[in-house]
Design an enzyme around this catalytic site. Sequence first.
Site, PDB file in Angstrom:
ATOM      1  N   HIS A  62       0.812  -1.238   0.210  1.00 28.89           N
ATOM      2  CA  HIS A  62       0.011  -0.088  -0.057  1.00 28.89           C
ATOM      3  C   HIS A  62       0.844   1.180   0.050  1.00 28.89           C
ATOM      4  CE1 HIS A  62      -4.116   1.465   1.624  1.00 28.89           C
ATOM      5  NE2 HIS A  62      -3.302   2.746   0.878  1.00 28.89           N
ATOM      6  N   HIS A  64       1.463   5.270  -2.254  1.00 28.79           N
ATOM      7  CA  HIS A  64       0.990   6.305  -3.123  1.00 28.79           C
ATOM      8  C   HIS A  64       2.279   6.974  -3.704  1.00 28.79           C
ATOM      9  CE1 HIS A  64      -3.369   5.906  -1.797  1.00 28.79           C
ATOM     10  NE2 HIS A  64      -2.552   5.813  -0.674  1.00 28.79           N
ATOM     11  N   LEU A  65       2.531   6.530  -4.947  1.00 26.66           N
ATOM     12  CA  LEU A  65       3.828   7.113  -5.726  1.00 26.66           C
ATOM     13  C   LEU A  65       3.613   8.282  -6.469  1.00 26.66           C
ATOM     14  CD1 LEU A  65       5.453   4.038  -6.803  1.00 26.66           C
ATOM     15  CD2 LEU A  65       5.716   5.061  -4.601  1.00 26.66           C
ATOM     16  N   ARG A  66       2.129   8.841  -6.563  1.00 22.00           N
ATOM     17  CA  ARG A  66       1.906  10.023  -7.061  1.00 22.00           C
ATOM     18  C   ARG A  66       2.168  10.513  -8.422  1.00 22.00           C
ATOM     19  NH1 ARG A  66      -1.603  10.582  -2.973  1.00 22.00           N
ATOM     20  NH2 ARG A  66      -0.641  10.999  -0.907  1.00 22.00           N
ATOM     21  N   ASP A 154      -8.829   2.958  -3.516  1.00 21.89           N
ATOM     22  CA  ASP A 154      -8.370   3.580  -2.241  1.00 21.89           C
ATOM     23  C   ASP A 154      -8.526   5.012  -2.258  1.00 21.89           C
ATOM     24  OD1 ASP A 154      -6.930   3.203   0.426  1.00 21.89           O
ATOM     25  OD2 ASP A 154      -5.437   4.336  -0.804  1.00 21.89           O
ATOM     26  N   HIS A 181     -10.577   0.237   0.843  1.00 21.86           N
ATOM     27  CA  HIS A 181     -10.560   1.322   2.125  1.00 21.86           C
ATOM     28  C   HIS A 181     -11.636   1.490   2.630  1.00 21.86           C
ATOM     29  CE1 HIS A 181      -9.390   5.641   3.161  1.00 21.86           C
ATOM     30  NE2 HIS A 181     -10.647   5.510   3.597  1.00 21.86           N
ATOM     31  N   ASN A 280      -5.739   9.057   7.302  1.00 25.77           N
ATOM     32  CA  ASN A 280      -6.989   8.384   7.222  1.00 25.77           C
ATOM     33  C   ASN A 280      -6.904   6.806   6.875  1.00 25.77           C
ATOM     34  OD1 ASN A 280      -9.865   8.071   7.272  1.00 25.77           O
ATOM     35  ND2 ASN A 280     -10.328   8.803   5.114  1.00 25.77           N
ATOM     36  N   ASP A 307       1.032   2.756   3.694  1.00 25.04           N
ATOM     37  CA  ASP A 307       0.161   3.962   3.096  1.00 25.04           C
ATOM     38  C   ASP A 307       0.914   5.063   3.039  1.00 25.04           C
ATOM     39  OD1 ASP A 307      -1.825   4.933   2.270  1.00 25.04           O
ATOM     40  OD2 ASP A 307      -3.051   5.113   4.309  1.00 25.04           O
ATOM     41  N   HIS A 311       2.949  14.396   0.976  1.00 23.88           N
ATOM     42  CA  HIS A 311       2.190  15.377   0.350  1.00 23.88           C
ATOM     43  C   HIS A 311       3.042  16.652   0.584  1.00 23.88           C
ATOM     44  CE1 HIS A 311      -1.985  14.255   0.271  1.00 23.88           C
ATOM     45  NE2 HIS A 311      -1.818  13.496   1.429  1.00 23.88           N
TER      46      HIS A 311
END
Lengths: 438, 359
Positions: A62, A64-66, A154, A181, A280, A307, A311
């Site tokens: 899990h 997030h590589l954006r 997700d 999710h 979250n 996760d 940001h």
Amino acid sequence: MKLLITNGYIIDPTQGINAGKDLLIEDGRVVGFADRGGGAPEDTEVFDATGLVVAPGFIDLHVHLREPGQEYKETIETGAAAAVAGGWTSVCAMPNTDPINDNPAVTQFIIERAARAGLANVFPVGAITKGSSGTELAEMGEMKRAGIVAVTDDGRPVPSAGMMRRAMEYARGFDLTVMDHCEDRSLAAGGVMHEGEWSLRLGLRGIPALAEEIDAMRNCALAELTGARVHLAHISTIGALEAVRRAKSHGLQVTCEVMPHHWSLTDEAVEGYDTNTKMNPPLRSRAHVEAVFEALRDGTIDAIATDHAPHHADEKALEYDHAPFGITGLETGVGLALDRLVHPGIISLERLVELCAVNPARIFNLADRGTLRRGAWGDVTILDPDLDWTFDASHSKSKCRNTPFSGWTMQGAAVATIVGGRIVYRRERVTDPDGAPI
Amino acid sequence: MNNRSDPISTQVEEDDATVPGTPGRRTKPGLARKHLLGIRELSAKEITYLLDTAETFRDISQREIKKVPALRGRTVINLFFEPSTRTRTSFEIAGKRLSADVINISAATSSVTKGETLLDTGHNLEAMGPDLIVIRHPSAGAPHSLARICNAAIINAGDGAHEHPTQALLDALTIRHHKGHVEGLRVAIIGDILHSRVARSNIHLLTKLGAHVTLAGPGTLVPADFAALISAGDAVPGDFGPGSLRLAAKVEEAVEGVDVVMVLRIQRERQGTAFFPSLREYAVHYGLNRERLKRAAPDAIVMHPGPMNRGIEISSDVADGSHSLILDQVANGLAVRMAVLYIFAGGSSTIGATARAEL
């Protein structure tokens, strides 16, 4: 090309191995074990793992590589660099990019970018519904052909039980795991932290544990109805863990993962309004954290994932209400697991390897990974369980610094990461505490 | 507490006191903190010090000449991101009566509408070297963010549903005036507790000073978790007997025999979704009217932080009746804010002497 890892202590639960052995990898694949001190064949690179634990490569289900779309937060290359620096040989990229990974073109793009970066293996996870809008199924079959390993919406959980039922029924045909999710948005409505005494005290809107629990229960019931393989993402509550426990006892194909921050911090950490405590599912109360420990012990929890959600500092500098959810996690996850789970005796090292390598490979059907059997991919995570180190976010390989763990001292770290028989990360002990990619 | 030295303080004779009980009588500053962000982190001692100081400033407002030079040369910025008449005016008058230069910035006229972040606004204001920034903001924790980047003392004038410390102080000052003490009093707080920063600050303050607080209102606005509000992380040893906090199922039960009834405003602007069916039903079942007030002690006092929704949370006969101290609260608000500005501008014992000399 050959790599011999000598003098290490091998832990491979898939073969029941817990012993000091040498490991030989050739042309990206595991050749096998040899007794220590056998010497190296010709043309072989030697990695001296004296005093270190050698495990099948860790797989983070899990992240997030954006990329594509939010390269100012992270790229596949920087994300993969952070992954290997944290001991993860493989990461599974969530589809909430821009555009969303709901079609084979985006899937292919991610795979090509990852290949060019050449660090960690990156396995794309496709969307369940087009645009993750929750209304129309995405092209799961075409995405599977392009290389996705699972499906999820997700960040934007499938709101309707009817839609989720259809997704599970359809995904079965491609043997794709459906990851969800768990969040009932009508209960979570507008919340920014765990609902409880601390949300009341701090005057912040709360997300009740029930928002996760009720959706986890729904997904378990749907797993029973459809017979699908269902993986519940970032579980953090007593009730959701209980739902998984019950589903397993009924023989359902339900698995779940937990995040390091959900056992390392409680909702009390929000005091002071540091937006790096906002994610979250949110940081939970002590009772929920205890339930996570218990579920790690009793086997209810299958996997540890991070996760990782980078940001930009500007986004996190907003008011707590307005800052985005999410923290980075790739470089701290293994340390927090060794420090707060293994050393206190909550889980064994062997169980850690199951949670980080063996089970994740099984959950997303990653062939020849999560094991050091002959013929498996030469993905290896090397741990120094006793290394004392301090995480300094300013040296992070990620583009972002949004973590509550900067300055934390931990006992235990991943000290080298080997992907396909190639050493892609090695921490130089003592002399270079931050490590350096090779 | 600011540790900057005050150039005028050295020129003043210490024994020039004409007003008893002025801040200068204390040899040690009563607060060991730089910002006023909430009541929760204050000790009973600190609260008492603030209230005692406010008492002395009450007297100033009774005089013909209401201005003293205590904060001459100091700059106070009122930074308001939410509409407010009462609190902003109160801080403005308080600052002016202390001879501070007071600048009002409201979100509508600042660069906030052009997309500037709170922190950028803070950095810009900070560059102008204010001594105090009084901030009201719709997001809980906004004053804490400013406090991290500003040298100026930050005064929280209300942040989201978190705290409104000067409101709680003025309520306590009002209670002290009419009851002589807070310890041991029974206090009912009625209405929208969930969204109320006034309720939170009052719960902390009243229980720290040893009062027994009961909350009541619609189940949607009085979550059961509130009973735990003061249990964890707040153990500040005080000089008073232990206060207590409980929830009552009905307003009638909450007001039974109490010494103080605090009525909260129904905050329609903070209620994104409906928490009760209609204002009419609210007034009938939860509003404080004469009938319900009869259950309180005969000498009970009624308070409301304002602005009132007459006929909804409080009936006009109660609001304007003999038990009501609503206008006293406003007057006391001024005294409290003078005390807060004075102390947090660096009102150490020596500066206290300055003020005392000049009073």
